[in-house]
Design an enzyme around this catalytic site. Sequence first.
Site, PDB file in Angstrom:
ATOM      1  N   GLN A  93     -33.305  58.881  35.728  1.00 48.54           N
ATOM      2  CA  GLN A  93     -32.374  58.250  34.788  1.00 48.54           C
ATOM      3  C   GLN A  93     -31.102  57.825  35.509  1.00 48.54           C
ATOM      4  O   GLN A  93     -30.234  57.204  34.916  1.00 48.54           O
ATOM      5  CB  GLN A  93     -31.987  59.257  33.694  1.00 48.54           C
ATOM      6  CG  GLN A  93     -33.159  59.710  32.861  1.00 48.54           C
ATOM      7  CD  GLN A  93     -32.788  60.913  32.011  1.00 48.54           C
ATOM      8  OE1 GLN A  93     -32.248  60.793  30.930  1.00 48.54           O
ATOM      9  NE2 GLN A  93     -33.076  62.093  32.513  1.00 48.54           N
ATOM     10  N   HIS A 111     -33.229  53.579  34.008  1.00 52.44           N
ATOM     11  CA  HIS A 111     -32.000  53.043  33.403  1.00 52.44           C
ATOM     12  C   HIS A 111     -31.317  52.005  34.281  1.00 52.44           C
ATOM     13  O   HIS A 111     -30.139  51.711  34.096  1.00 52.44           O
ATOM     14  CB  HIS A 111     -31.034  54.189  33.069  1.00 52.44           C
ATOM     15  CG  HIS A 111     -31.546  55.089  31.977  1.00 52.44           C
ATOM     16  ND1 HIS A 111     -31.035  56.343  31.714  1.00 52.44           N
ATOM     17  CD2 HIS A 111     -32.543  54.909  31.077  1.00 52.44           C
ATOM     18  CE1 HIS A 111     -31.699  56.894  30.699  1.00 52.44           C
ATOM     19  NE2 HIS A 111     -32.626  56.048  30.306  1.00 52.44           N
ATOM     20  N   ASN A 205     -32.504  73.476  36.179  1.00 52.20           N
ATOM     21  CA  ASN A 205     -31.239  73.190  35.502  1.00 52.20           C
ATOM     22  C   ASN A 205     -30.491  74.516  35.330  1.00 52.20           C
ATOM     23  O   ASN A 205     -31.091  75.487  34.883  1.00 52.20           O
ATOM     24  CB  ASN A 205     -31.533  72.551  34.121  1.00 52.20           C
ATOM     25  CG  ASN A 205     -30.311  71.875  33.519  1.00 52.20           C
ATOM     26  OD1 ASN A 205     -29.226  72.452  33.497  1.00 52.20           O
ATOM     27  ND2 ASN A 205     -30.501  70.662  33.029  1.00 52.20           N
ATOM     28  N   ALA A 223     -30.025  72.043  41.671  1.00 50.81           N
ATOM     29  CA  ALA A 223     -31.177  71.443  42.341  1.00 50.81           C
ATOM     30  C   ALA A 223     -31.071  71.543  43.861  1.00 50.81           C
ATOM     31  O   ALA A 223     -32.064  71.785  44.546  1.00 50.81           O
ATOM     32  CB  ALA A 223     -31.314  69.976  41.922  1.00 50.81           C
TER      33      ALA A 223
HETATM   34  P1  NAD Z   1     -26.475  64.601  31.519  1.00 46.92           P
HETATM   35  O1  NAD Z   1     -25.120  64.329  32.092  1.00 46.92           O
HETATM   36  O2  NAD Z   1     -26.663  64.450  30.070  1.00 46.92           O
HETATM   37  O3  NAD Z   1     -26.945  66.091  31.892  1.00 46.92           O
HETATM   38  C1  NAD Z   1     -26.848  66.600  33.191  1.00 46.92           C
HETATM   39  C2  NAD Z   1     -27.671  67.878  33.249  1.00 46.92           C
HETATM   40  O4  NAD Z   1     -27.650  68.338  34.584  1.00 46.92           O
HETATM   41  C3  NAD Z   1     -27.129  69.016  32.374  1.00 46.92           C
HETATM   42  O5  NAD Z   1     -28.199  69.555  31.621  1.00 46.92           O
HETATM   43  C4  NAD Z   1     -26.602  70.041  33.400  1.00 46.92           C
HETATM   44  O6  NAD Z   1     -26.779  71.375  32.964  1.00 46.92           O
HETATM   45  C5  NAD Z   1     -27.474  69.747  34.599  1.00 46.92           C
HETATM   46  N1  NAD Z   1     -26.888  70.087  35.907  1.00 46.92           N
HETATM   47  C6  NAD Z   1     -25.589  70.154  36.255  1.00 46.92           C
HETATM   48  N2  NAD Z   1     -25.478  70.456  37.568  1.00 46.92           N
HETATM   49  C7  NAD Z   1     -26.740  70.571  38.066  1.00 46.92           C
HETATM   50  C8  NAD Z   1     -27.282  70.841  39.352  1.00 46.92           C
HETATM   51  N3  NAD Z   1     -26.484  71.074  40.405  1.00 46.92           N
HETATM   52  N4  NAD Z   1     -28.633  70.875  39.484  1.00 46.92           N
HETATM   53  C9  NAD Z   1     -29.446  70.648  38.429  1.00 46.92           C
HETATM   54  N5  NAD Z   1     -28.986  70.384  37.185  1.00 46.92           N
HETATM   55  C10 NAD Z   1     -27.645  70.335  36.999  1.00 46.92           C
HETATM   56  O7  NAD Z   1     -27.469  63.712  32.364  1.00 46.92           O
HETATM   57  P2  NAD Z   1     -28.792  62.940  31.948  1.00 46.92           P
HETATM   58  O8  NAD Z   1     -29.727  63.849  31.240  1.00 46.92           O
HETATM   59  O9  NAD Z   1     -29.229  62.252  33.173  1.00 46.92           O
HETATM   60  O10 NAD Z   1     -28.320  61.850  30.885  1.00 46.92           O
HETATM   61  C11 NAD Z   1     -27.142  61.123  31.097  1.00 46.92           C
HETATM   62  C12 NAD Z   1     -27.290  59.621  31.035  1.00 46.92           C
HETATM   63  O11 NAD Z   1     -26.188  59.066  31.755  1.00 46.92           O
HETATM   64  C13 NAD Z   1     -28.490  59.059  31.719  1.00 46.92           C
HETATM   65  O12 NAD Z   1     -28.958  58.070  30.898  1.00 46.92           O
HETATM   66  C14 NAD Z   1     -28.014  58.456  33.045  1.00 46.92           C
HETATM   67  O13 NAD Z   1     -28.528  57.144  33.182  1.00 46.92           O
HETATM   68  C15 NAD Z   1     -26.537  58.325  32.909  1.00 46.92           C
HETATM   69  N6  NAD Z   1     -25.756  58.855  34.072  1.00 46.92           N
HETATM   70  C16 NAD Z   1     -26.177  58.637  35.356  1.00 46.92           C
HETATM   71  C17 NAD Z   1     -25.460  59.168  36.429  1.00 46.92           C
HETATM   72  C18 NAD Z   1     -25.927  58.912  37.848  1.00 46.92           C
HETATM   73  O14 NAD Z   1     -26.544  57.880  38.128  1.00 46.92           O
HETATM   74  N7  NAD Z   1     -25.683  59.847  38.777  1.00 46.92           N
HETATM   75  C19 NAD Z   1     -24.303  59.919  36.195  1.00 46.92           C
HETATM   76  C20 NAD Z   1     -23.894  60.114  34.856  1.00 46.92           C
HETATM   77  C21 NAD Z   1     -24.652  59.577  33.810  1.00 46.92           C
END
Ligand code: NAD
Length: 237
Positions: A93, A111, A205, A223
Amino acid sequence: MAPAPERRVAALTGAGISAESGIATFRGSGGLWENHPVEEVATPGGFARDPLLVWRFYDARRRQAASCSPNAGHRALARLEGALGGRFTLATQNVDGLHLLAGSRRVLELHGSLWRVRCTRCGYAGEERTVPLPTLSPRCACGALLRPDIVWFGEALPTEVFEAAAEAAESCDLFLVVGTSGVVEPAASLARLAARSGAKVWEVNPEATPLTPFCDRSVRSGAGAVLDELVDEILAR
Ligand code: NAD
Ligand code: ZN
């Protein structure tokens, strides 16, 4: 004895896998950008109202992502692909491009990507890696506004990309859910589809999520710290 069926593994990653690279998760940062709700800068309506505001938001995200590097979690999944080849499918995502930078070759970007733009009029789509962008808002050669090639709230996922991910979820025997809150649909449905289709589902997670009840195993850790070991375990099965 009949040979063991070829094992297939699929993974769905979310913002959490990039957290250890320094990229903020949306919800983690309070869901606001310069006092604008994220939904306002990531919807077709928001872009129609104020494209410059939306481009400033994405230019800032591009700058942030460009300053970050993949972490051990991204690299572990690249290693898994290297070992399993076509029997591994990675769907993400994330829009930050870090899986590709870590060496994953085939990444289903559900996405979209911060590093692609597309025209709001003529159908042009292409890579755009200049950071920061020289002009905001950028325009296509045809004169129309370009937009980020990102799936915004309220928009459909690219059909072929999602179908490939769904097919992998249905046909794998192990599905990894890494760093996703499991609340964004239809991405989260992939984990439930895998469970329904008979795959084992492992979650990585630090916190429980709405997908936890569908998981056979929940590893409550970041992770970066555990994926390498899990990959060893998967390859030793
Ligand atoms: P989210 O922000 O909703 O959730 C992040 C999840 O990661 C949480 O459940 C949290 O507990 C967990 N987490 C935090 N640190 C972690 C680690 N070190 N190792 C493993 N897990 C960890 O993210 P989502 O479910 O991807 O949904 C958010 C939406 O926003 C998506 O649609 C995405 O496209 C977008 N988004 C993308 C980015 C990116 O590209 N890096 C950043 C922010 C949001
Ligand atoms: Zn155009």
